[in-house]
Design an enzyme around this catalytic site. Structure first.
Site, PDB file in Angstrom:
ATOM      1  N   HIS A  25       0.861  -1.178   0.000  1.00 25.03           N
ATOM      2  CA  HIS A  25       0.000   0.000   0.000  1.00 25.03           C
ATOM      3  C   HIS A  25       0.898   1.228   0.000  1.00 25.03           C
ATOM      4  O   HIS A  25       2.136   1.103  -0.065  1.00 25.03           O
ATOM      5  CB  HIS A  25      -0.932  -0.031   1.222  1.00 25.03           C
ATOM      6  CG  HIS A  25      -0.230  -0.292   2.521  1.00 25.03           C
ATOM      7  ND1 HIS A  25       0.669   0.597   3.065  1.00 25.03           N
ATOM      8  CD2 HIS A  25      -0.242  -1.369   3.362  1.00 25.03           C
ATOM      9  CE1 HIS A  25       1.150   0.110   4.189  1.00 25.03           C
ATOM     10  NE2 HIS A  25       0.623  -1.091   4.394  1.00 25.03           N
ATOM     11  N   GLY A  27       1.853   3.138   2.262  1.00 27.76           N
ATOM     12  CA  GLY A  27       2.852   3.167   3.337  1.00 27.76           C
ATOM     13  C   GLY A  27       4.149   2.511   2.876  1.00 27.76           C
ATOM     14  O   GLY A  27       5.248   3.081   3.020  1.00 27.76           O
ATOM     15  N   HIS A  28       4.025   1.324   2.288  1.00 28.12           N
ATOM     16  CA  HIS A  28       5.209   0.651   1.743  1.00 28.12           C
ATOM     17  C   HIS A  28       5.853   1.509   0.638  1.00 28.12           C
ATOM     18  O   HIS A  28       7.073   1.652   0.571  1.00 28.12           O
ATOM     19  CB  HIS A  28       4.825  -0.691   1.120  1.00 28.12           C
ATOM     20  CG  HIS A  28       4.251  -1.682   2.073  1.00 28.12           C
ATOM     21  ND1 HIS A  28       2.951  -2.117   1.995  1.00 28.12           N
ATOM     22  CD2 HIS A  28       4.790  -2.343   3.125  1.00 28.12           C
ATOM     23  CE1 HIS A  28       2.711  -3.004   2.945  1.00 28.12           C
ATOM     24  NE2 HIS A  28       3.816  -3.158   3.655  1.00 28.12           N
ATOM     25  N   GLY A 138       9.324   1.716   8.385  1.00 30.76           N
ATOM     26  CA  GLY A 138       8.284   2.687   8.710  1.00 30.76           C
ATOM     27  C   GLY A 138       8.149   2.890  10.210  1.00 30.76           C
ATOM     28  O   GLY A 138       8.262   1.942  10.987  1.00 30.76           O
ATOM     29  N   LYS A 140       5.459   3.442  11.508  1.00 28.47           N
ATOM     30  CA  LYS A 140       4.216   2.733  11.832  1.00 28.47           C
ATOM     31  C   LYS A 140       4.503   1.619  12.849  1.00 28.47           C
ATOM     32  O   LYS A 140       3.753   1.400  13.787  1.00 28.47           O
ATOM     33  CB  LYS A 140       3.638   2.168  10.531  1.00 28.47           C
ATOM     34  CG  LYS A 140       2.703   1.009  10.653  1.00 28.47           C
ATOM     35  CD  LYS A 140       1.332   1.489  11.042  1.00 28.47           C
ATOM     36  CE  LYS A 140       0.348   0.359  11.293  1.00 28.47           C
ATOM     37  NZ  LYS A 140       0.756  -0.963  10.894  1.00 28.47           N
ATOM     38  N   GLN A 144       9.444  -2.007  16.408  1.00 21.43           N
ATOM     39  CA  GLN A 144      10.259  -2.793  15.480  1.00 21.43           C
ATOM     40  C   GLN A 144      11.442  -1.966  14.972  1.00 21.43           C
ATOM     41  O   GLN A 144      12.586  -2.448  14.954  1.00 21.43           O
ATOM     42  CB  GLN A 144       9.374  -3.240  14.308  1.00 21.43           C
ATOM     43  CG  GLN A 144      10.128  -3.756  13.107  1.00 21.43           C
ATOM     44  CD  GLN A 144       9.184  -4.236  12.024  1.00 21.43           C
ATOM     45  OE1 GLN A 144       8.517  -5.245  12.193  1.00 21.43           O
ATOM     46  NE2 GLN A 144       9.112  -3.527  10.909  1.00 21.43           N
ATOM     47  N   MET A 175      -2.114   3.308   7.420  1.00 25.31           N
ATOM     48  CA  MET A 175      -2.233   2.251   6.404  1.00 25.31           C
ATOM     49  C   MET A 175      -1.569   0.983   6.906  1.00 25.31           C
ATOM     50  O   MET A 175      -0.529   1.019   7.543  1.00 25.31           O
ATOM     51  CB  MET A 175      -1.588   2.701   5.098  1.00 25.31           C
ATOM     52  CG  MET A 175      -2.386   3.756   4.412  1.00 25.31           C
ATOM     53  SD  MET A 175      -1.840   3.961   2.716  1.00 25.31           S
ATOM     54  CE  MET A 175      -2.922   5.299   2.235  1.00 25.31           C
ATOM     55  N   ARG A 178      -3.215  -5.209   7.136  1.00 25.99           N
ATOM     56  CA  ARG A 178      -4.260  -5.857   7.937  1.00 25.99           C
ATOM     57  C   ARG A 178      -5.573  -5.076   7.930  1.00 25.99           C
ATOM     58  O   ARG A 178      -6.599  -5.627   8.337  1.00 25.99           O
ATOM     59  CB  ARG A 178      -3.775  -6.072   9.372  1.00 25.99           C
ATOM     60  CG  ARG A 178      -2.694  -7.142   9.478  1.00 25.99           C
ATOM     61  CD  ARG A 178      -2.393  -7.536  10.916  1.00 25.99           C
ATOM     62  NE  ARG A 178      -1.593  -8.750  10.983  1.00 25.99           N
ATOM     63  CZ  ARG A 178      -0.266  -8.795  11.165  1.00 25.99           C
ATOM     64  NH1 ARG A 178       0.414  -7.665  11.299  1.00 25.99           N
ATOM     65  NH2 ARG A 178       0.366  -9.951  11.210  1.00 25.99           N
TER      66      ARG A 178
END
Ligand code: AMP
Length: 281
Positions: A25, A27-28, A138, A140, A144, A175, A178
């Site tokens: 999406h 975001g990627h 990201g 997001k 991580q 975004m 999931r």
């Protein structure tokens, strides 16, 4: 992939790298654009990493759209797509794991035991294979990103880890691959994450510094949405991921909530700038 990477390095043009699990999406694609702006060639990977899914999680039903993803990456100018099979990444007898101690068992790691061990192991493997000069992640997935930066520092990795902003839908929902699982009602309810973080952002703008008051107000907003179940909501130091009682240095408000069977995460970055605090969704 290793051969391509070796060749690119030998020619003095080490790659930019964007690791993903696919179902791409915007975001990627923002990571791809950031990589394209700084590196040539750009390598993207698509690998739904079994090692980071727990029993009963969505490994089997995780969205897989490889053909559409491939076209999208090609159109964006990505030179190489690395999409290995699980059996190639984890052949029989595989037994080496990377664990970022402490940071990996809090927050997301407490709800999903073993998740980050799977993430850091696969990211180290991917970085070893692709040998990028810069790898793009990201915010997001803020915890991580923090773990991967720590791993890169601790293991003297050659790759620079770059963390890019969160890309959101027009109504504020971050975004995520999931999001496709959400029913129309859950999709409407899911905006509560953004609303909750945005209320904190505004309170901080108006001078609120007390972490307990900020998290209590955020929790209250999520409690007002009957379809949302909070897994965790914490205001933590961005470096240690330990809870803070007052805003200081750089902090993150991190939250995870379930909407039916779908788990979503989101966060707010809070940075100190010349004595004032700037909060970014
Ligand atoms: P995933 O495919 O979910 O593993 O994500 C691959 C990369 O894309 C990770 O570095 C994510 O943090 C990043 N990413 C996912 N969603 C977003 C988003 N909405 N905005 C920015 N980056 C994102």
């Amino acid at each position: 992939m290793k051969q391509v990477a070796r060749q690119a390095r030998a020619e003095g043009r080490p790659a930019g790298f964007v690791p993903t699990m696919g179902a791409l999406h915007e975001g990627h694609m923002s990571l791809v654009h950031a990589a394209m702006a700084e590196c040539q060639p750009v390598v993207a990977s698509i690998f739904v990493n079994p090692a980071q899914f727990g029993p009963g999680e969505d490994l089997q039903k995780y969205p897989r759209t490889l053909d559409a993803d491939r076209v999208r990456l090609e159109e964006a100018g990505v030179s190489y797509l690395f999409a290995p099979e699980a059996a190639e990444m984890y052949p029989q007898g595989f037994r080496t794991w990377v664990n970022v101690e402490g940071l990996s068992d809090r927050l997301e790691g407490r709800v999903r035991p073993g998740h980050f061990r799977g993430v850091t192991t696969v990211v180290l493997k991917l970085l070893e294979i692709v040998q990028p000069q810069k790898a793009f992640f990201g915010r997001k997935d803020a915890q991580q990103a923090r773990l991967i930066q720590q791993m890169a520092r601790d293991l003297h990795l050659d790759s620079e880890i770059i963390v890019c902003p969160i890309v959101r839908e027009p109504d504020g929902l971050a975004m995520s691959s999931r999001n496709a699982y959400l029913s129309p009602d859950e999709r409407r309810a899911a905006t509560v994450l953004h609303r909750s973080l945005d209320s904190a952002r505004r309170a901080i703008e108006h001078g609120e510094r007390d972490a307990l008051r900020l998290t209590a107000a955020m929790r209250e907003i999520i409690r007002g949405e009957p379809l949302a179940q909070t897994d965790y909501l914490e205001l933590v130091d961005a470096e240690t991921l330990e809870p803070v009682t007052r805003l200081r240095r750089t902090c993150l408000a991190l939250l995870a909530a379930r909407f039916g069977a779908t788990r979503l995460i989101d966060n707010l970055l809070i940075e100190e700038r010349e004595g004032a605090f700037l909060a970014t969704l």
